[in-house]
Structure formats: structure tokens, C-alpha cells
Design a protein around this motif. Structure first.
Motif, PDB file in Angstrom:
ATOM      1  N   GLY A 160     -12.569   8.271  -9.392  1.00 35.98           N
ATOM      2  CA  GLY A 160     -11.154   8.308  -9.066  1.00 35.98           C
ATOM      3  C   GLY A 160     -10.692   7.085  -8.304  1.00 35.98           C
ATOM      4  O   GLY A 160      -9.611   7.091  -7.723  1.00 35.98           O
ATOM      5  N   ILE A 161     -11.501   6.025  -8.297  1.00 35.79           N
ATOM      6  CA  ILE A 161     -11.136   4.769  -7.634  1.00 35.79           C
ATOM      7  C   ILE A 161     -11.271   3.637  -8.635  1.00 35.79           C
ATOM      8  O   ILE A 161     -12.332   3.444  -9.226  1.00 35.79           O
ATOM      9  CB  ILE A 161     -12.034   4.494  -6.408  1.00 35.79           C
ATOM     10  N   THR A 208      -8.271   7.071 -12.041  1.00 34.85           N
ATOM     11  CA  THR A 208      -9.507   6.933 -12.802  1.00 34.85           C
ATOM     12  C   THR A 208      -9.267   6.101 -14.046  1.00 34.85           C
ATOM     13  O   THR A 208      -8.447   6.454 -14.891  1.00 34.85           O
ATOM     14  CB  THR A 208     -10.054   8.311 -13.218  1.00 34.85           C
ATOM     15  N   SER A 230      -3.816   2.436  -3.075  1.00 36.24           N
ATOM     16  CA  SER A 230      -4.390   3.053  -1.876  1.00 36.24           C
ATOM     17  C   SER A 230      -4.829   2.008  -0.855  1.00 36.24           C
ATOM     18  O   SER A 230      -4.923   2.302   0.338  1.00 36.24           O
ATOM     19  CB  SER A 230      -5.575   3.950  -2.244  1.00 36.24           C
ATOM     20  N   SER A 231      -5.084   0.774  -1.333  1.00 39.38           N
ATOM     21  CA  SER A 231      -5.485  -0.287  -0.411  1.00 39.38           C
ATOM     22  C   SER A 231      -5.317  -1.640  -1.090  1.00 39.38           C
ATOM     23  O   SER A 231      -5.471  -1.763  -2.305  1.00 39.38           O
ATOM     24  CB  SER A 231      -6.951  -0.098   0.020  1.00 39.38           C
ATOM     25  N   GLU A 240       0.844  -1.189   0.000  1.00 38.63           N
ATOM     26  CA  GLU A 240       0.000   0.000   0.000  1.00 38.63           C
ATOM     27  C   GLU A 240       0.884   1.246   0.000  1.00 38.63           C
ATOM     28  O   GLU A 240       1.893   1.313   0.706  1.00 38.63           O
ATOM     29  CB  GLU A 240      -0.926   0.000   1.213  1.00 38.63           C
ATOM     30  N   GLN A 289      -6.727  -1.730  -4.812  1.00 36.71           N
ATOM     31  CA  GLN A 289      -7.529  -0.526  -5.014  1.00 36.71           C
ATOM     32  C   GLN A 289      -6.574   0.614  -5.357  1.00 36.71           C
ATOM     33  O   GLN A 289      -5.578   0.832  -4.660  1.00 36.71           O
ATOM     34  CB  GLN A 289      -8.339  -0.171  -3.769  1.00 36.71           C
ATOM     35  N   ASP A 311      -5.828   4.773  -6.571  1.00 38.61           N
ATOM     36  CA  ASP A 311      -6.360   6.138  -6.529  1.00 38.61           C
ATOM     37  C   ASP A 311      -6.223   6.767  -7.911  1.00 38.61           C
ATOM     38  O   ASP A 311      -5.594   7.805  -8.089  1.00 38.61           O
ATOM     39  CB  ASP A 311      -5.633   6.983  -5.477  1.00 38.61           C
ATOM     40  N   ALA A 314      -0.783   5.684 -10.839  1.00 40.73           N
ATOM     41  CA  ALA A 314      -1.709   5.184  -9.833  1.00 40.73           C
ATOM     42  C   ALA A 314      -0.952   4.784  -8.582  1.00 40.73           C
ATOM     43  O   ALA A 314       0.116   4.176  -8.668  1.00 40.73           O
ATOM     44  CB  ALA A 314      -2.487   3.984 -10.373  1.00 40.73           C
TER      45      ALA A 314
END
Length: 264
Positions: A245-246, A205, A169-170, A142, A201, A203, A166
Motif C-alpha cells: 500500500g506504499i 498500491t 503521504s510524504s 503532503e 510517497q 498511500d 492516491a
């Protein structure tokens, strides 16, 4: 100097070193990405269908990338047919790059389809295409900075590959939408019983057309995942007008497993 003061000073120095190291790493990634894009681009392909009686004759379904010896293409299973939708009309084809703005259409067939992880492996005709290497996706952390490439918005921007940065984020548990009963096989049923799996995941698009594209290290170009889907705020159309955006990507370990099933 009192001991506590020395500790504070040492801590500040260590923090300063860490910030400098982080800044140097980020700068190296940013400076390396243009060269990495040039290296990755020849291996990123367009997955679509060809119908000689339709207008247009070629219809883009999504993105893919070449692996193995140069005649295998990885993409998403839903690129072939989204759950609940009618099968696309026409022959399954892949367009491979022959120049900066030129492509060659190759016939393709499905070698494997992993519905549970939303992955597919295609075989394409013709001479080998430069292939991408797979990294150990279990080592992704992460906060790691990555990049992905694809053909967004169904070719509305022209068939030019687009690259996005990118951050992971998770790394979270996710269960993808289950397949229709006609698409289920023994492996898919077994996977559904086994439960969820980890997914990245991002961050960033992604748009329709990005599905199946490689998520790669910006320095080495090695693939760590496959772009899979974008979180929508509302209806599907909002992916363009109100992007969240995810986005999400399937770890490359599942690509490696799929490829291994093809080898004796």
C-alpha cells in the motif's frame, strides 16, 4: 460575553468554515475525476517490445504517457531494462489507443534516458497523439489528493487502463538503485555525486505494469509525477499477494528538465 468565550466561539466558527471548505474541495475532486479520466486516458500508452517469432509477439514492459507535441512518450528507465536483468528481446514499441478497447502499435526509439531519476523519453512514429500537460511539481504538498493511471500486472487484466486514487503521504529524500556500469553516462555519474532527490510517497498500491504511468491532478489532469516503484514486503512476488500500500513517484520537474534537453 467574556473575551475568552468570544475567542473560543470564533475559533470554533473558523474550524467549522475550514471543515466545510475541505469537504467541498474533496467533493469537487471526487466529482471531477470521472471526466478527468476520460481526458487523460487517450494519452496513456503501453510500452513494450515486439518480436514476430515469439509467443506472444507483444510483451508489455510498463506504462507511459504522451507529452510535448504528441510524439514524445515519458516512462521509467527501468521499463526499458531493469538493473541486473537481460535486455528484453524484440523491437521497442508503444501501443497508443485508437478506440475504447483498441490500440495501434508504433515503433519507438530512445531520445533520452535519465538513469539517476529513472526516467526515459521516447520518440514514436506516426501522427501526433493527445498530450498531457505538466504541472509545477514543486507546488505539490503532503496530504494532497491525486490519481494515477496505468496497465497493472503486466496485462493479466487485459490491456485496459486502471486508475487509482492516491494521497501524497510524504515528500521525502530518496536515492534510486544505481545503474549497471554499462548504463552509466556522464550525467548519471554527476547525478550520483550530487546525492539524493525528493520523491513523492503515496498511500496507494501500484503493481508491476504501473511503472511509468502519470500521477495527475484529479481535477485538471495535469501531471505532477511519474509512478516509479512500490515498496515490497518481501520478494517481488509479494507485490501481488501482499501489497504494502506504499508506492513512489518521481516529480514532474525532472520530466520537464529531460524534455528541455531535446530543444535547441
Amino acid at each position: 460575553m467574556p473575551k475568552c468565550t468570544r475567542w473560543v466561539a470564533a475559533g470554533r466558527q473558523m474550524l467549522a468554515y475550514a471543515l466545510v471548505a475541505w469537504g467541498a474541495s474533496a467533493a469537487a475532486q471526487h466529482s471531477a475525476l470521472p471526466d478527468t479520466i476520460s481526458k487523460v486516458k487517450p494519452s496513456v500508452v503501453i510500452v513494450g517490445s515486439y518480436n514476430p517469432t515469439a509467443a506472444p509477439r507483444f510483451s508489455l514492459r510498463g506504462t507511459g504517457f504522451v507529452v510535448g507535441s504528441g510524439n514524445w512518450v515519458v516512462s521509467n528507465a527501468h521499463v526499458l531494462q531493469a538493473p541486473g536483468s537481460a535486455p528484453p528481446q524484440g523491437q521497442l514499441v508503444v501501443q497508443v489507443r485508437t478506440g475504447p478497447e483498441t490500440f495501434q502499435t508504433r515503433a519507438a526509439r530512445v531520445l533520452d534516458k535519465d538513469v539517476f531519476h529513472d526516467l526515459t523519453l521516447l520518440q514514436i512514429d506516426g501522427p501526433p497523439v493527445p498530450a498531457l500537460s505538466l504541472a509545477d511539481s514543486d507546488r505539490v504538498k503532503e496530504g494532497q489528493e491525486l490519481a494515477f493511471m496505468g496497465f497493472p500486472i503486466g496485462g493479466a487484466l487485459g490491456f485496459s487502463s486502471v486508475t487509482h486514487r492516491a494521497m501524497v503521504s510524504s515528500i521525502t529524500q530518496a536515492r534510486l538503485p544505481s545503474a549497471q556500469s554499462g548504463q552509466l553516462n556522464e550525467r548519471a555519474i554527476r547525478g550520483l555525486r550530487e546525492g539524493n532527490f525528493q520523491i513523492f510517497q503515496l498511500d496507494a498500491t501500484a503493481y508491476p505494469g504501473n511503472s511509468g504511468g502519470p500521477l495527475f491532478d484529479p481535477v485538471s489532469g495535469e501531471v505532477v509525477g511519474v509512478v516509479n516503484m512500490v515498496m515490497l514486503k518481501g520478494a517481488r512476488e509479494s507485490a501481488l499477494s501482499q501489497p504494502s500500500g506504499i508506492s513512489y513517484a518521481i516529480p514532474a520537474r525532472h520530466v520537464r528538465e529531460m524534455m528541455a534537453r531535446q530543444r535547441p
